[in-house]
Design a protein around this motif. Structure first.
Motif, PDB file in Angstrom:
ATOM      1  N   MET A 170       0.817  -1.209   0.000  1.00  0.00           N
ATOM      2  CA  MET A 170       0.000   0.000   0.000  1.00  0.00           C
ATOM      3  C   MET A 170       0.856   1.267   0.000  1.00  0.00           C
ATOM      4  N   HIS A 171       2.061   1.187   0.549  1.00  0.00           N
ATOM      5  CA  HIS A 171       2.962   2.336   0.437  1.00  0.00           C
ATOM      6  C   HIS A 171       3.365   2.522  -1.026  1.00  0.00           C
ATOM      7  N   ALA A 172       3.627   1.417  -1.708  1.00  0.00           N
ATOM      8  CA  ALA A 172       3.949   1.488  -3.135  1.00  0.00           C
ATOM      9  C   ALA A 172       2.778   2.072  -3.920  1.00  0.00           C
ATOM     10  N   LEU A 173       1.564   1.701  -3.535  1.00  0.00           N
ATOM     11  CA  LEU A 173       0.367   2.280  -4.163  1.00  0.00           C
ATOM     12  C   LEU A 173       0.314   3.785  -3.930  1.00  0.00           C
ATOM     13  N   MET A 174       0.563   4.211  -2.703  1.00  0.00           N
ATOM     14  CA  MET A 174       0.527   5.637  -2.381  1.00  0.00           C
ATOM     15  C   MET A 174       1.554   6.414  -3.199  1.00  0.00           C
ATOM     16  N   GLN A 175       2.722   5.820  -3.396  1.00  0.00           N
ATOM     17  CA  GLN A 175       3.754   6.457  -4.213  1.00  0.00           C
ATOM     18  C   GLN A 175       3.309   6.537  -5.669  1.00  0.00           C
ATOM     19  N   ALA A 176       2.846   5.409  -6.192  1.00  0.00           N
ATOM     20  CA  ALA A 176       2.486   5.325  -7.608  1.00  0.00           C
ATOM     21  C   ALA A 176       1.285   6.195  -7.949  1.00  0.00           C
ATOM     22  N   ALA A 177       0.274   6.202  -7.063  1.00  0.00           N
ATOM     23  CA  ALA A 177      -0.988   6.894  -7.341  1.00  0.00           C
ATOM     24  C   ALA A 177      -0.981   8.349  -6.881  1.00  0.00           C
ATOM     25  N   GLY A 178       0.171   8.826  -6.427  1.00  0.00           N
ATOM     26  CA  GLY A 178       0.293  10.242  -6.116  1.00  0.00           C
ATOM     27  C   GLY A 178      -0.339  10.692  -4.817  1.00  0.00           C
ATOM     28  N   LEU A 179      -0.634   9.762  -3.907  1.00  0.00           N
ATOM     29  CA  LEU A 179      -1.103  10.196  -2.597  1.00  0.00           C
ATOM     30  C   LEU A 179       0.017  10.942  -1.888  1.00  0.00           C
ATOM     31  N   ILE A 180       1.244  10.615  -2.262  1.00  0.00           N
ATOM     32  CA  ILE A 180       2.421  11.339  -1.803  1.00  0.00           C
ATOM     33  C   ILE A 180       3.320  11.595  -3.012  1.00  0.00           C
ATOM     34  N   ASN A 181       4.087  12.653  -2.946  1.00  0.00           N
ATOM     35  CA  ASN A 181       5.125  12.899  -3.948  1.00  0.00           C
ATOM     36  C   ASN A 181       6.421  12.386  -3.337  1.00  0.00           C
ATOM     37  N   ASP A 182       6.778  11.143  -3.693  1.00  0.00           N
ATOM     38  CA  ASP A 182       7.943  10.519  -3.079  1.00  0.00           C
ATOM     39  C   ASP A 182       9.155  10.529  -4.005  1.00  0.00           C
ATOM     40  N   HIS A 183       9.092  11.353  -5.049  1.00  0.00           N
ATOM     41  CA  HIS A 183      10.277  11.553  -5.872  1.00  0.00           C
ATOM     42  C   HIS A 183      11.366  12.182  -4.996  1.00  0.00           C
ATOM     43  N   ALA A 184      12.568  11.685  -5.098  1.00  0.00           N
ATOM     44  CA  ALA A 184      13.658  12.198  -4.276  1.00  0.00           C
ATOM     45  C   ALA A 184      13.925  13.676  -4.549  1.00  0.00           C
ATOM     46  N   VAL A 185      14.396  14.363  -3.534  1.00  0.00           N
ATOM     47  CA  VAL A 185      14.802  15.757  -3.708  1.00  0.00           C
ATOM     48  C   VAL A 185      15.928  15.802  -4.746  1.00  0.00           C
ATOM     49  N   GLY A 186      15.746  16.640  -5.741  1.00  0.00           N
ATOM     50  CA  GLY A 186      16.721  16.714  -6.827  1.00  0.00           C
ATOM     51  C   GLY A 186      16.235  16.055  -8.099  1.00  0.00           C
ATOM     52  N   CYS A 187      15.165  15.251  -7.987  1.00  0.00           N
ATOM     53  CA  CYS A 187      14.557  14.633  -9.168  1.00  0.00           C
ATOM     54  C   CYS A 187      13.751  15.697  -9.902  1.00  0.00           C
ATOM     55  N   ALA A 188      13.986  15.850 -11.190  1.00  0.00           N
ATOM     56  CA  ALA A 188      13.319  16.895 -11.970  1.00  0.00           C
ATOM     57  C   ALA A 188      11.806  16.732 -11.961  1.00  0.00           C
ATOM     58  N   ARG A 189      11.339  15.490 -12.110  1.00  0.00           N
ATOM     59  CA  ARG A 189       9.887  15.256 -12.129  1.00  0.00           C
ATOM     60  C   ARG A 189       9.275  15.548 -10.769  1.00  0.00           C
ATOM     61  N   GLY A 190       9.976  15.190  -9.711  1.00  0.00           N
ATOM     62  CA  GLY A 190       9.481  15.476  -8.364  1.00  0.00           C
ATOM     63  C   GLY A 190       9.346  16.964  -8.126  1.00  0.00           C
ATOM     64  N   ASP A 191      10.310  17.728  -8.626  1.00  0.00           N
ATOM     65  CA  ASP A 191      10.252  19.182  -8.480  1.00  0.00           C
ATOM     66  C   ASP A 191       9.052  19.756  -9.234  1.00  0.00           C
ATOM     67  N   GLU A 192       8.770  19.210 -10.430  1.00  0.00           N
ATOM     68  CA  GLU A 192       7.623  19.664 -11.221  1.00  0.00           C
ATOM     69  C   GLU A 192       6.312  19.378 -10.476  1.00  0.00           C
ATOM     70  N   LEU A 193       6.211  18.186  -9.926  1.00  0.00           N
ATOM     71  CA  LEU A 193       5.004  17.828  -9.184  1.00  0.00           C
ATOM     72  C   LEU A 193       4.830  18.705  -7.948  1.00  0.00           C
ATOM     73  N   ALA A 194       5.935  18.956  -7.255  1.00  0.00           N
ATOM     74  CA  ALA A 194       5.875  19.796  -6.058  1.00  0.00           C
ATOM     75  C   ALA A 194       5.399  21.205  -6.429  1.00  0.00           C
ATOM     76  N   ALA A 195       5.898  21.727  -7.533  1.00  0.00           N
ATOM     77  CA  ALA A 195       5.514  23.070  -7.969  1.00  0.00           C
ATOM     78  C   ALA A 195       4.047  23.131  -8.366  1.00  0.00           C
ATOM     79  N   SER A 196       3.549  22.046  -8.959  1.00  0.00           N
ATOM     80  CA  SER A 196       2.163  22.014  -9.437  1.00  0.00           C
ATOM     81  C   SER A 196       1.164  21.954  -8.288  1.00  0.00           C
ATOM     82  N   ARG A 197       1.629  21.556  -7.125  1.00  0.00           N
ATOM     83  CA  ARG A 197       0.725  21.407  -5.968  1.00  0.00           C
ATOM     84  C   ARG A 197       0.687  22.664  -5.120  1.00  0.00           C
TER      85      ARG A 197
END
Length: 201
Positions: A173-200
């Motif tokens: 279920m943690h993997a589900l939360m990561q995959a389905a965007g319940l959390i933004n678990d992209h590591a700090v420094g990941c370009a996609r994670g930064d984009e998602l963080a900015a969009s929220r």
């Protein structure tokens, strides 16, 4: 081999360290992983695939996702809920998917439970899953901060198990939360994670 938190590929993009140079894995990371996913059927599919992933690598499932969708009628809850023993036997003999009979039977049972849950209350699975999204989340800055289970994923696992679902343990279920965007678990420094963080924001 020490796992890296961030890797920079030959395209110059910084990504989470778990992403290999496999083009489909990169596409999944860049376009799907961590994007908010809603809808009873979409979440049922993700629960099913995460269940099949247990004990395996996600790329193994990802490479077979199209075959899984074909074999399981695009994970139509109503269709899978009607599968009988003969259908389970057929799926257990299908080399294009993961031929784990226990996981196949669990997916069928889970479909029946979810169908019952949403029959008079469409969106109930979506609300149940998203009701366990943490109020806040800190993206990992070190490998030690990369978690495989949380209090929220444990609570979601408990809630789903109480309904009668299986292969929905806290780690899954943690993997589900990561995959389905319940959390933004992209590591700090990941370009996609930064984009998602900015969009929220």
């Amino acid at each position: 081999m020490t796992r890296e938190l961030i890797t920079t590929a030959d395209d110059g993009v910084a990504r989470c360290g778990w992403v290999s140079d496999d083009p489909e894995y990169r596409r999944y990371h860049d376009e799907e992983w961590g994007m908010p996913l809603h809808g009873d059927q979409a979440l049922f599919e993700t629960i099913a695939l995460e269940g099949f992933q247990a004990g395996l690598s996600w790329i193994t499932i990802l490479r077979r996702r199209a075959a899984f969708r074909s074999a399981f009628d695009d994970f139509s809850i109503a269709s899978v809920a009607r599968y009988d023993e003969a259908k389970a036997d057929e799926l257990a003999g299908d080399p294009s998917i993961i031929r784990n009979r226990q996981k196949i039977l669990a997916t069928i049972t889970n479909a029946r439970v979810v169908e019952n849950l949403i029959s008079d209350d469409p969106g109930a699975l979506d609300r149940l899953v998203w009701g366990h999204a943490p109020a806040s989340h800190t993206r990992p800055e070190t490998i030690d901060q990369v978690l495989s289970v949380t209090a929220e994923s444990t609570a979601l696992s408990t809630a789903l198990r109480r309904l009668g679902l299986s292969f929905v343990g806290p780690t899954t279920m943690h993997a589900l939360m990561q995959a389905a965007g319940l959390i933004n678990d992209h590591a700090v420094g990941c370009a996609r994670g930064d984009e998602l963080a900015a969009s929220r924001h």
